[in-house]
Design a protein around this motif. Structure first.
Motif, PDB file in Angstrom:
ATOM      1  N   PRO A 596      -4.306  -6.675  18.403  1.00  0.00           N
ATOM      2  CA  PRO A 596      -4.505  -7.264  17.422  1.00  0.00           C
ATOM      3  C   PRO A 596      -3.352  -7.040  16.260  1.00  0.00           C
ATOM      4  N   PRO A 597      -3.739  -7.753  15.535  1.00  0.00           N
ATOM      5  CA  PRO A 597      -2.287  -7.551  14.466  1.00  0.00           C
ATOM      6  C   PRO A 597      -1.945  -6.460  13.766  1.00  0.00           C
ATOM      7  N   ALA A 598      -1.026  -5.756  13.690  1.00  0.00           N
ATOM      8  CA  ALA A 598      -0.780  -4.257  13.323  1.00  0.00           C
ATOM      9  C   ALA A 598      -0.747  -3.987  11.520  1.00  0.00           C
ATOM     10  N   GLN A 599      -1.373  -3.224  11.271  1.00  0.00           N
ATOM     11  CA  GLN A 599      -0.933  -2.672   9.738  1.00  0.00           C
ATOM     12  C   GLN A 599      -0.173  -3.693   8.685  1.00  0.00           C
ATOM     13  N   ASP A 600       0.431  -4.438   7.456  1.00  0.00           N
ATOM     14  CA  ASP A 600       1.340  -5.079   7.472  1.00  0.00           C
ATOM     15  C   ASP A 600       1.572  -4.233   6.020  1.00  0.00           C
ATOM     16  N   CYS A 601       1.737  -3.068   5.791  1.00  0.00           N
ATOM     17  CA  CYS A 601       1.350  -2.694   4.265  1.00  0.00           C
ATOM     18  C   CYS A 601       2.960  -2.353   3.529  1.00  0.00           C
ATOM     19  N   GLU A 602       3.177  -2.862   2.466  1.00  0.00           N
ATOM     20  CA  GLU A 602       4.521  -2.848   1.923  1.00  0.00           C
ATOM     21  C   GLU A 602       3.767  -2.930   0.484  1.00  0.00           C
ATOM     22  N   GLN A 603       5.399  -1.876  -0.495  1.00  0.00           N
ATOM     23  CA  GLN A 603       5.263  -1.314  -0.971  1.00  0.00           C
ATOM     24  C   GLN A 603       5.624  -2.934  -2.176  1.00  0.00           C
ATOM     25  N   ALA A 604       4.963  -3.798  -2.704  1.00  0.00           N
ATOM     26  CA  ALA A 604       5.580  -4.591  -3.971  1.00  0.00           C
ATOM     27  C   ALA A 604       5.890  -4.474  -5.117  1.00  0.00           C
ATOM     28  N   ILE A 605       4.536  -3.649  -6.445  1.00  0.00           N
ATOM     29  CA  ILE A 605       5.342  -3.079  -7.315  1.00  0.00           C
ATOM     30  C   ILE A 605       5.468  -1.504  -7.247  1.00  0.00           C
ATOM     31  N   THR A 606       6.273  -0.674  -8.572  1.00  0.00           N
ATOM     32  CA  THR A 606       5.803   0.588  -8.511  1.00  0.00           C
ATOM     33  C   THR A 606       4.736   1.222  -8.772  1.00  0.00           C
ATOM     34  N   PRO A 607       4.519   1.942  -7.840  1.00  0.00           N
ATOM     35  CA  PRO A 607       3.804   3.077  -8.232  1.00  0.00           C
ATOM     36  C   PRO A 607       3.135   3.062 -10.292  1.00  0.00           C
ATOM     37  N   GLU A 608       4.613   3.808 -10.813  1.00  0.00           N
ATOM     38  CA  GLU A 608       5.007   3.716 -12.121  1.00  0.00           C
ATOM     39  C   GLU A 608       4.304   2.838 -12.913  1.00  0.00           C
ATOM     40  N   VAL A 609       4.241   1.211 -12.476  1.00  0.00           N
ATOM     41  CA  VAL A 609       3.597  -0.072 -12.615  1.00  0.00           C
ATOM     42  C   VAL A 609       2.232  -0.165 -12.430  1.00  0.00           C
TER      43      VAL A 609
END
Length: 862
Positions: A596-609
């Motif tokens: 199936p489609p693999a999980q695709d996660c990326e850091q879009a904004i920093t944790p601080e923001v």
């Protein structure tokens, strides 16, 4: 497919028939002889010269996989449950033993009594059929094996590979199957002999029972038994089995879906039952009981078709089902397909079916979401095309937990346009949706993200008064002068308050220090893209003027609930954006798993923001209790309303579930507030708090991140306090700190006239270093001199005491003297005072003193 030629001859005269019969008989004789003495046939010179009848047999001479039902599963109370089935042919593959006792015997008796005796071609039947061609008689020549071959040819050749054009896999071969010709029959005979040499009789019989057409897209004995009688094939009676096997002769006129066919079916059924008796499969008693059973309404137990998302087992899951089927046929982000190398292969795999597709949908939650929508957004509203939709994502993964809308799912032309639709409001056209809706103020969250990313503080005080502003964009400056919702105005507000009160003027003021294109790119990185596809910065959106200041407050390009839910998933997930996942597992018919489609996660904004965004948007929820669901779990949120209240939103998240709620006009520009007042405007909030309450019961929320102190502070500085300074002193102080200074008007004040009463922004405000500060000057009308300490007067002469009072700023006329008898050395001296020395008080305060005299109450002439 390569071009195919075949000799077709439709006899039109006795001579033509005789010629065709002679040719057909010669070749048929060779084929039949091959089944009797194959060694002789293969070794003959004829075989060596080209009649190599068993080599290079095509796929039609194999027992191939037939189209079968695929099932989509969701989760209910932790267990996998089917939510829909879809198929091009309603079929469930079973083994011969699962077909029961009577269906196989009815098939043999009715279609091919010598099935277990011949090698694929029944010579007597061939001869009888050939003679019938000449004399005008009738009689079928096709053995069960030949019928299987023909069905498999139809299965492959006639399969539709392009639903939009109805293009078939092999149109020429498909057309051959509807034409009576000696060539087609000989081809079937050849392939049938090949099947018999590869497979056992029972394997061929099982394949035939699974592939046979039983009318109305029902294929295979198991599906037929379930559709016509509501039972498994193994439970069929003699009469029921014979009725079903009757249908294969002519599925259109003998099927049992129409009462018009009952009489014809009964006649053929009884013929098969008679044949079963003749062959010895049943006793006379069983025969008589079976033929005595009438084919009528009481005999039938027709079950509704469960094909496709329109027949979803749960009323709420139709649109999610449709979304899944679109995912299976569309390319993924990298251009690849889940079910093959291209769209044609994916479509063929879907048509072949037989898959178990396990999805992310929480059926129990989705049912409650549907009930909430049904309560607050009725699908039969006639004053406007009233729509409502909810998408819910798991924060940590992006899995789609719920997808529902107020309209019922029906993608047929016969749907009721008031209450039904095939358009999924939650997604864009690529996945079966429409063109989305204007997001209104909900889109402001991306300005907030870009603001914090640029190093600005959310506690900064900004000018929020109404006036035209110029906002930078990558296509040139954009001037804009928006009004605030319901005329709300404020001269200055912190960024947090700008979002609590959803001030358009404040958001545009923030935009003057950003670039609209950067804001739009931030939105895309967080998962929100144009509903119509592509990027916000595509030329088509630039050409129609979408890249302007109004984009910052959601007044341009349409978006979807899915896109807004993705953005809040990103914020709640510490800045990590996960592409939505709807499919967890795909199990093929052979038990193997497809990727199936693999999980695709990326850091879009920093944790601080993200942490500071969480801080601001929690404050938005807390100070707007209408959008705060019950319970103690913190929730972030932001509402959205476009011009004239045509579209309304509440988007938000707990730490576990992100939610987007849209309520508005499907089409048209009917103002919701004008139509139904505040109550109708607030429907969005009722839906949001209702569905979030349901989600939090299943997925309890925890605390969000603590706001990062450095990011929270940003580049803001505290404005110095210059009150009571002269204007020149104040200017020197502020300009020394990097601010610009403007001397403003004179105001009624408590400072001495001519001194600074206060500043705008106020002292202590967190402001940008380049902020312009206005000095407001006091007119002194409320000035009160400061308190002074009463001097020590004891032991002083009365004259010296008066001088001390003057020196201390007090009026000596306010001395109150009491004369007291004293010795000659203490006359005219202060013996006591009240208040005591050092007491602070206004300079106009009276001071009582006791002064020495000759006798009490008399001034000695001091």
């Amino acid at each position: 497919m390569p071009a195919r030629t075949s000799a077709k001859h439709a006899p039109g005269s006795l001579l033509g028939s005789l010629l065709g019969l002679i040719g057909f008989s010669v070749v048929a004789g060779l084929l039949v002889s091959a089944t009797v003495t194959p060694a002789v046939a293969v070794a003959s010179s004829t075989a060596n010269s080209g009649l190599d009848i068993f080599e290079n047999l095509p796929e039609f001479a194999q027992i191939d996989e037939q189209s079968e039902v695929s099932t989509i599963y969701g989760t209910l109370d932790g267990n996998a449950v089917p939510i829909a089935e879809f198929y091009s042919q309603n079929r469930e593959i079973i083994t011969l033993s699962q077909a029961g006792q009577w269906a196989p015997l009815a098939a043999i008796a009715g279609e091919d009594r010598r099935f277990y005796d011949h090698g694929g071609v029944d010579a007597p039947s061939i001869a009888r059929a050939a003679l019938g061609q000449v004399t005008g008689g009738s009689g079928g020549a096709s053995s069960l094996t030949m019928q299987l071959v023909r069905q498999q040819i139809v299965e492959v050749a006639c399969q539709i590979v392009d639903p939009e054009t109805d293009e078939r896999y092999d149109p020429e071969l498909c057309a051959d199957q509807t034409t009576d010709s000696y060539g087609r029959k000989l081809q079937e005979m050849r392939f049938a002999i090949g099947l018999e040499q590869r497979y056992t009789k029972n394997e061929i019989l099982a394949a035939y029972l699974n592939i046979a057409n039983f009318g109305n897209a029902t294929y295979g004995i198991q599906a037929a038994a379930q559709r016509y009688f509501g039972i498994d094939a193994s439970q069929l009676s003699i009469a029921q089995a014979a009725s079903i096997m009757t249908i294969v002769q002519n599925p259109s006129t003998l099927n049992l879906f129409s009462p018009d066919n009952y009489e014809r079916n009964e006649v053929r059924r009884n013929y098969i039952i008679d044949a079963m008796l003749d062959v010895g499969y049943i006793t006379q008693e069983q025969h008589d009981e079976a033929v005595a059973t009438p084919v009528d309404e009481a005999y039938m137990n027709i079950q509704p078709a469960q094909n496709g998302c329109i027949a979803s087992y749960y009323g709420s899951t139709g649109f999610f089902c449709d979304y899944v089927t679109e995912l299976l046929q569309n390319p993924q982000a990298d251009g690849s397909y889940i079910l093959g190398g291209d769209r044609e292969a994916a479509t063929r795999t879907l048509a072949l079916g037989g898959m178990s597709i396990f999805t992310s949908i929480d059926v129990g939650l989705n049912e409650e979401v549907q009930a909430t929508l049904d309560e607050y957004v009725p699908n039969n509203e006639t004053r406007l095309e009233y729509g409502g939709a909810v998408t819910m994502l798991e924060v940590s993964t992006g899995r789609v937990l719920a997808m529902a809308q107020n309209k019922d799912y029906d993608d047929t032309e016969a749907h009721d346009p008031l209450t039904e639709t095939g358009i999924n409001f939650n997604v864009g056209p690529e996945y079966g949706g429409g063109n989305g809706f204007q997001p209104g103020s909900g889109f402001k969250i991306f300005t907030l993200a870009a603001w914090i990313q640029a190093g600005y503080s959310v506690n900064t005080s900004l000018d929020t008064s109404r006036h035209e502003r110029t906002v930078p964009t990558c296509v040139g400056p954009s001037r804009f002068d928006p009004q605030n919702n319901e005329g709300l105005n404020s001269s200055r507000s912190t960024v947090t308050d700008i979002f609590v009160n959803s001030l358009n003027t404040g958001t545009i003021e923030m935009g003057t220090r950003l670039d609209v294109c950067d804001v739009l790119e931030t939105a895309e990185s967080m998962g929100t893209t144009p509903a119509e596809g592509g990027s916000f910065l595509d030329q088509r959106y630039i050409d129609r003027g979408d890249i302007g200041a109004s984009a910052l407050i959601g007044g341009s390009t349409n978006v979807t609930p899915m896109g807004m839910a993705e953005a809040f998933q990103t914020i709640a997930n510490g800045g990590v954006h996960c592409e939505p996942i709807a499919i967890d597992r795909i199990v093929a018919r052979d038990g193997t798993e497809l990727q199936p489609p693999a999980q695709d996660c990326e850091q879009a904004i920093t944790p601080e923001v993200a942490s500071v965004m969480q801080f601001v948007l929690q404050e938005v929820t807390n100070r707007n209790p209408l959008n705060n669901p019950p319970g103690s779990a913190p929730v972030i949120s932001k509402t959205g309303t476009n011009d004239n209240v045509v579209q309304t939103w509440v988007n938000g998240a707990s730490s576990t579930v992100a939610t987007s709620v849209w309520v508005g006009n499907i089409r048209g520009q009917v103002g919701i507030f004008g139509l139904g007042g505040r109550a109708m405007w607030n429907v969005r909030s009722s839906v949001f708090t209702g569905v979030m309450a349901s989600a939090l019961e299943r997925y309890p929320g925890g605390q969000f991140l603590q706001p990062d102190a450095e990011t929270l502070q940003g580049n803001a500085v505290a404005l110095p306090n210059v009150a009571s300074m002269t204007p020149d002193e104040a200017r020197a102080t502020l300009e020394g700190a990097g601010f610009s200074v403007v001397v403003g008007s004179t105001v009624a004040g408590a400072q001495e006239a001519g001194r600074v009463e206060y500043t705008s922004p106020g002292a202590g405000s967190l402001v940008l270093p380049e902020t312009s500060v206005t000095l407001l000057i006091s007119d002194g009308s409320q000035y009160a001199p400061p308190d002074s300490a009463i001097p020590d007067l004891e032991g002083q002469s009365l004259g010296d005491a008066r001088s001390s009072m003057t020196a201390a700023g007090f009026d000596p006329a306010n001395l109150q003297i009491t004369w007291a008898q004293a010795g000659n050395g203490q006359r005219c001296q202060v013996l006591d005072q009240n208040p005591d020395p050092g007491t602070n008080g206004p300079t106009s305060s009276p001071v009582s003193i006791v002064v020495g005299a000759q006798r009490d109450g008399q001034d000695p002439g001091c």
